[in-house]
Enzyme design. Structure first.
Site, PDB file in Angstrom:
ATOM      1  CG  PHE A 105      35.912  22.991  61.327  1.00  0.00           C
ATOM      2  CD1 PHE A 105      35.502  23.831  60.305  1.00  0.00           C
ATOM      3  CD2 PHE A 105      35.087  21.937  61.695  1.00  0.00           C
ATOM      4  CE1 PHE A 105      34.298  23.636  59.652  1.00  0.00           C
ATOM      5  CE2 PHE A 105      33.877  21.734  61.052  1.00  0.00           C
ATOM      6  CZ  PHE A 105      33.483  22.582  60.031  1.00  0.00           C
ATOM      7  CG  ASP A 106      43.337  25.872  60.319  1.00  0.00           C
ATOM      8  OD1 ASP A 106      44.116  25.688  61.269  1.00  0.00           O
ATOM      9  OD2 ASP A 106      43.406  26.855  59.551  1.00  0.00           O
TER      10      ASP A 106
END
Length: 213
Positions: free
Chosen positions: A5-6
């Site tokens: 996940f960014d």
């Protein structure tokens, strides 16, 4: 599946803290920005690139001075001028309980990313937080993801990148990672698809469905 996940624009909306810290740095350097200036394009790219454009310079000393001033404010105030996107915690619970292994993969320095994740109580969902170094190492998303894959010992074929900007998609594609763009952040569908997104979703609850396809 390993889910990367960014952070900015994917898990949290950091606009106020980033924008105010950028304006603080520019004002300190005698380059004030009008209060209505839209700095949303600065969410996602490495900070060095953003300041180079804002200052219209390739002077490394000036860019580094701006980054240092920015971090003085961001590291004490700006990183908490932030909010979790609606339904993100619920989506993370669902994904974790389904057996996926979650990681944070952000161009933001790890020292800041870890504090943000813990501040919002998200640390319980992630095996590790991977970010850049303060000296700029791994600020490029391709380098960061290559480092993450190697250090965690995971295979690209068993990994998915989830992010809101083209840097996430380009970095994942260069490492052979499946790519999902999220449309609640700062990138458009056109930007994400042109950069290699293999799926785009509008709401966090759609993540599990996207993985099942």
């Amino acid at each position: 599946m390993n889910l990367l996940f960014d952070l900015d624009g994917t898990l949290t909306n950091p606009y106020q803290g980033i924008a105010k810290s950028i304006c603080h740095a520019l004002k300190t350097l005698g380059r004030p920005v009008h209060h209505q200036t839209d700095l949303r394009w600065c969410i996602g790219p490495p900070l060095k690139n953003s300041f180079a454009k804002l200052l219209k310079t390739d002077d490394e000393n000036l860019i580094q001075a701006a980054i240092s001033i920015y971090r003085e404010r961001f590291g004490t105030v700006g990183l908490f001028e932030n909010e979790i996107y609606k339904d993100i915690p619920e989506a993370l619970v669902t994904l974790r309980d389904a057996g996926h292994i979650l990681y944070v993969a952000t161009s933001k320095p790890t020292i800041f990313a870890e504090r943000i994740i813990e501040h919002f109580g998200l640390g319980q969902y992630f095996r590790a937080v991977h970010g850049s170094e303060l000296n700029g190492t791994n600020s490029d998303k391709a380098d960061l993801l290559a480092h993450l894959l190697q250090s965690e010992g995971i295979a690209p074929a068993e990994t998915i990148m989830i992010g809101d900007r083209r840097h996430d998609m380009i970095g994942a594609k260069s490492n052979g990672i499946f790519r999902i763009g999220v449309l609640w952040g700062y990138g458009t569908r056109d930007e994400l698809e042109a950069s290699g997104a293999q799926a785009c979703i509008r709401h966090p609850e759609a993540l599990q469905t996207a993985f099942d396809k």
